[in-house]
Design a protein around this motif. Structure first.
Motif, PDB file in Angstrom:
ATOM      1  N   LEU A 360      41.919   2.390  58.057  1.00 42.11           N
ATOM      2  CA  LEU A 360      41.719   2.046  59.463  1.00 42.11           C
ATOM      3  C   LEU A 360      42.986   2.170  60.313  1.00 42.11           C
ATOM      4  CD1 LEU A 360      39.159  -0.920  59.541  1.00 42.11           C
ATOM      5  CD2 LEU A 360      38.774   1.546  59.633  1.00 42.11           C
ATOM      6  N   PRO A 361      44.184   1.846  59.787  1.00 43.65           N
ATOM      7  CA  PRO A 361      45.374   2.003  60.631  1.00 43.65           C
ATOM      8  C   PRO A 361      45.640   3.446  61.063  1.00 43.65           C
ATOM      9  CG  PRO A 361      45.837   0.532  58.789  1.00 43.65           C
ATOM     10  CD  PRO A 361      44.510   1.163  58.510  1.00 43.65           C
ATOM     11  N   ASN A 362      44.991   4.419  60.398  1.00 44.54           N
ATOM     12  CA  ASN A 362      45.191   5.824  60.766  1.00 44.54           C
ATOM     13  C   ASN A 362      44.292   6.267  61.919  1.00 44.54           C
ATOM     14  OD1 ASN A 362      46.889   6.031  58.483  1.00 44.54           O
ATOM     15  ND2 ASN A 362      45.147   6.515  57.171  1.00 44.54           N
ATOM     16  N   ASN A 363      43.273   5.475  62.209  1.00 44.50           N
ATOM     17  CA  ASN A 363      42.278   5.894  63.191  1.00 44.50           C
ATOM     18  C   ASN A 363      42.887   5.935  64.597  1.00 44.50           C
ATOM     19  OD1 ASN A 363      39.350   6.555  63.160  1.00 44.50           O
ATOM     20  ND2 ASN A 363      39.275   5.006  64.779  1.00 44.50           N
ATOM     21  N   PRO A 364      42.532   6.925  65.395  1.00 41.19           N
ATOM     22  CA  PRO A 364      43.146   7.017  66.729  1.00 41.19           C
ATOM     23  C   PRO A 364      42.804   5.857  67.656  1.00 41.19           C
ATOM     24  CG  PRO A 364      41.414   8.671  66.449  1.00 41.19           C
ATOM     25  CD  PRO A 364      41.686   8.078  65.100  1.00 41.19           C
ATOM     26  N   ARG A 365      41.705   5.162  67.382  1.00 41.22           N
ATOM     27  CA  ARG A 365      41.328   3.995  68.179  1.00 41.22           C
ATOM     28  C   ARG A 365      41.089   2.830  67.240  1.00 41.22           C
ATOM     29  NH1 ARG A 365      35.955   3.452  72.134  1.00 41.22           N
ATOM     30  NH2 ARG A 365      36.447   1.355  72.948  1.00 41.22           N
ATOM     31  N   GLU A 366      41.589   1.664  67.607  1.00 35.93           N
ATOM     32  CA  GLU A 366      41.429   0.491  66.751  1.00 35.93           C
ATOM     33  C   GLU A 366      39.952   0.172  66.550  1.00 35.93           C
ATOM     34  OE1 GLU A 366      42.751  -4.231  66.476  1.00 35.93           O
ATOM     35  OE2 GLU A 366      43.423  -2.980  68.162  1.00 35.93           O
ATOM     36  N   MET A 367      39.592  -0.103  65.296  1.00 39.21           N
ATOM     37  CA  MET A 367      38.207  -0.424  64.958  1.00 39.21           C
ATOM     38  C   MET A 367      38.107  -1.893  64.574  1.00 39.21           C
ATOM     39  SD  MET A 367      37.218   3.056  62.832  1.00 39.21           S
ATOM     40  CE  MET A 367      35.694   2.369  62.176  1.00 39.21           C
ATOM     41  N   THR A 368      37.245  -2.622  65.251  1.00 40.61           N
ATOM     42  CA  THR A 368      37.005  -4.030  64.963  1.00 40.61           C
ATOM     43  C   THR A 368      35.687  -4.173  64.208  1.00 40.61           C
ATOM     44  OG1 THR A 368      35.767  -4.373  67.004  1.00 40.61           O
ATOM     45  CG2 THR A 368      38.174  -4.670  67.090  1.00 40.61           C
ATOM     46  N   TYR A 369      35.463  -5.331  63.652  1.00 41.63           N
ATOM     47  CA  TYR A 369      34.196  -5.591  62.964  1.00 41.63           C
ATOM     48  C   TYR A 369      33.026  -5.322  63.903  1.00 41.63           C
ATOM     49  CZ  TYR A 369      30.326  -8.199  60.899  1.00 41.63           C
ATOM     50  OH  TYR A 369      29.098  -8.560  60.419  1.00 41.63           O
ATOM     51  N   GLU A 370      33.140  -5.790  65.136  1.00 43.26           N
ATOM     52  CA  GLU A 370      32.044  -5.628  66.104  1.00 43.26           C
ATOM     53  C   GLU A 370      31.789  -4.151  66.418  1.00 43.26           C
ATOM     54  OE1 GLU A 370      33.446  -9.610  66.038  1.00 43.26           O
ATOM     55  OE2 GLU A 370      34.582  -7.754  66.431  1.00 43.26           O
ATOM     56  N   SER A 371      32.859  -3.378  66.552  1.00 43.42           N
ATOM     57  CA  SER A 371      32.678  -1.959  66.859  1.00 43.42           C
ATOM     58  C   SER A 371      32.081  -1.216  65.667  1.00 43.42           C
ATOM     59  CB  SER A 371      34.009  -1.323  67.266  1.00 43.42           C
ATOM     60  OG  SER A 371      34.930  -1.302  66.185  1.00 43.42           O
ATOM     61  N   ILE A 372      32.444  -1.634  64.463  1.00 40.34           N
ATOM     62  CA  ILE A 372      31.895  -1.010  63.256  1.00 40.34           C
ATOM     63  C   ILE A 372      30.391  -1.281  63.162  1.00 40.34           C
ATOM     64  CG2 ILE A 372      31.952  -1.036  60.728  1.00 40.34           C
ATOM     65  CD1 ILE A 372      34.998  -1.839  61.097  1.00 40.34           C
ATOM     66  N   VAL A 373      30.005  -2.537  63.414  1.00 42.27           N
ATOM     67  CA  VAL A 373      28.583  -2.882  63.420  1.00 42.27           C
ATOM     68  C   VAL A 373      27.841  -2.020  64.446  1.00 42.27           C
ATOM     69  CG1 VAL A 373      26.923  -4.683  64.042  1.00 42.27           C
ATOM     70  CG2 VAL A 373      28.872  -5.234  62.570  1.00 42.27           C
ATOM     71  N   ALA A 374      28.397  -1.895  65.638  1.00 46.51           N
ATOM     72  CA  ALA A 374      27.757  -1.129  66.699  1.00 46.51           C
ATOM     73  C   ALA A 374      27.571   0.333  66.298  1.00 46.51           C
ATOM     74  CB  ALA A 374      28.554  -1.237  67.985  1.00 46.51           C
ATOM     75  N   MET A 375      28.577   0.903  65.635  1.00 50.48           N
ATOM     76  CA  MET A 375      28.473   2.309  65.214  1.00 50.48           C
ATOM     77  C   MET A 375      27.408   2.482  64.135  1.00 50.48           C
ATOM     78  SD  MET A 375      32.326   3.914  65.320  1.00 50.48           S
ATOM     79  CE  MET A 375      33.289   2.450  64.903  1.00 50.48           C
ATOM     80  N   TYR A 376      27.333   1.568  63.179  1.00 47.09           N
ATOM     81  CA  TYR A 376      26.281   1.658  62.175  1.00 47.09           C
ATOM     82  C   TYR A 376      24.901   1.531  62.832  1.00 47.09           C
ATOM     83  CZ  TYR A 376      29.168   1.405  57.901  1.00 47.09           C
ATOM     84  OH  TYR A 376      30.031   1.663  56.866  1.00 47.09           O
ATOM     85  N   GLU A 377      24.776   0.590  63.763  1.00 48.19           N
ATOM     86  CA  GLU A 377      23.475   0.373  64.405  1.00 48.19           C
ATOM     87  C   GLU A 377      23.053   1.583  65.239  1.00 48.19           C
ATOM     88  OE1 GLU A 377      23.955  -3.336  66.439  1.00 48.19           O
ATOM     89  OE2 GLU A 377      23.295  -4.515  64.680  1.00 48.19           O
ATOM     90  N   GLU A 378      24.042   2.314  65.725  1.00 50.23           N
ATOM     91  CA  GLU A 378      23.752   3.513  66.533  1.00 50.23           C
ATOM     92  C   GLU A 378      23.007   4.572  65.712  1.00 50.23           C
ATOM     93  OE1 GLU A 378      26.410   7.000  68.692  1.00 50.23           O
ATOM     94  OE2 GLU A 378      27.231   4.970  68.514  1.00 50.23           O
TER      95      GLU A 378
END
Length: 380
Positions: A360-378
């Protein structure tokens, strides 16, 4: 001004159709006189006859070969330990990994453990390996993981979790790329592994901590080769030119991400493999679209550069739409529900991703638990 960086890869790479049939000769410099070889592969490779010529050549050259062919997808630690025990009892003096990412990753870790100098549990993480190893030669039979030229191996730990070892002793002494080994690979595995390789290049190019001019050049070259050949290879499994471009592209992407490591896409893909045994390449393909869209505000310029390099429509939308088009054209699954994953599984998966402090520290945008949930739900 370019910031300081280091770049490391395998000391010798051979790209040659038919090279596997002459393995004893082509690998001789890397074998360094070893006479007893542990050959690590899987049952599918053996059944398909892909290893027959290589094994016959090794035996004809007078080498003693012990075959370990029980590697499975997302290899668990127990598989590694079993292979190590057989290798030690055989007295292995060198290791050859032959197959897709799972056999090659297994072979890499087995080589580290044969000496008994360090326990596996202390190797996980970045540059934690202290053990010596015997000569290691890797031959890929799929164009995807790039494991033949990376310093990374990923294993399944416990019931579902996947953990990685990233350390320079995992670089093989030699990588041998024989496009003939990939001829006839079915359409969907070709698509899964090819998209996986493209993800490697995309994530290497957008790594916010480690990208550098060499990894950038390799990533862009890899994407050009892969983009130009993936649909051709899927349509015609005997297209030797397309297969060669795929294998070369996957290897170049492997060199890129080994020096500028993967990020959010791979972090979100790991639970699909560890918990639901979804093939690694397919896992990456399914989670790629929402991660690209999420990262776009921070990675717009880099995604736009990739789009321009591939001749796509301008901006990040060009790359995102093209990866969607490729996935649709090859007819692979696009939704988590198609893979037997439901809304109830998302929290556990997201927790696993949020804890991945290697990627995750390599990702260009910080990923939070909430954002991860949102992406899976998408993509449910």
């Amino acid at each position: 001004m370019t910031t300081a960086f280091t770049f490391t890869t395998v000391p010798k790479t051979l790209f040659q159709p038919g090279a596997s049939a002459h393995l004893a000769k082509t690998a001789a410099p890397a074998l360094k006189g070893a006479q007893r070889v542990l050959f690590v592969t899987d049952a599918g490779v053996r059944k398909a006859g892909l290893a027959d010529a290589a094994l016959a050549g090794l035996k004809d050259a007078g080498l003693d070969v012990h075959i370990y062919d029980k590697v499975v997808a997302d290899p668990p630690e127990s598989t590694v330990f079993e292979a190590v025990q057989e290798g030690q009892e055989f007295g292995a003096e060198a290791v050859i990994g032959f197959g897709g990412g799972s056999p090659m990753d297994t072979a890499k870790v087995v080589a580290l453990l044969l000496s008994g100098e360090q326990s596996l549990s202390t190797m996980y993480g970045v540059q934690q390996v202290r053990a010596s190893r015997p000569p290691l030669i890797l031959l890929p039979t799929t164009a995807g993981t790039g494991s033949e030229v990376t310093n990374v191996a990923v294993l399944t730990t416990g019931a579902t979790s996947k953990r990685g070892i990233a350390a320079d002793p995992l670089y093989a002494d030699m990588a041998i790329l024989d496009p003939d080994l990939t001829l006839g690979l079915p359409r969907h595995p070709t698509a899964y592994t090819g998209i996986d390789a493209m993800v490697h290049a995309i994530e290497a190019y957008t790594n916010r901590r480690s990208k550098n001019p060499m990894s950038d050049a390799l990533a862009l070259t890899a994407l050009k080769l892969l983009h130009g050949s993936i649909l051709r290879a899927c349509e015609d499994g005997s297209d030797r030119e397309a297969r060669g471009d795929m294998l070369l592209g996957a290897m170049l992407a492997g060199q890129a991400f080994s020096n500028s490591p993967c990020a959010g896409v791979h972090a979100m893909a790991y639970p699909l493999g560890g918990m639901f045994h979804v093939p690694h390449g397919l896992s990456n393909a399914v989670v790629l679209p929402p991660v690209l869209r999420y990262n776009a505000p921070e990675a717009e310029s880099q995604y736009a550069e990739i789009s321009a390099h591939l001749g796509l429509k301008p901006g990040s939308a060009g790359l995102i739409d093209e990866m969607d088009r490729i996935a649709e054209a090859v007819g692979i699954e696009r939704r988590l529900s198609q893979l037997g994953i439901s809304h109830n599984d998302v929290p556990t998966m997201a927790e696993d991703v949020a804890a991945n402090d290697r990627l995750l520290p390599n990702n260009p945008r910080e990923m939070t638990y909430e954002s991860i949930v949102a992406m899976y739900e998408e993509i449910l």
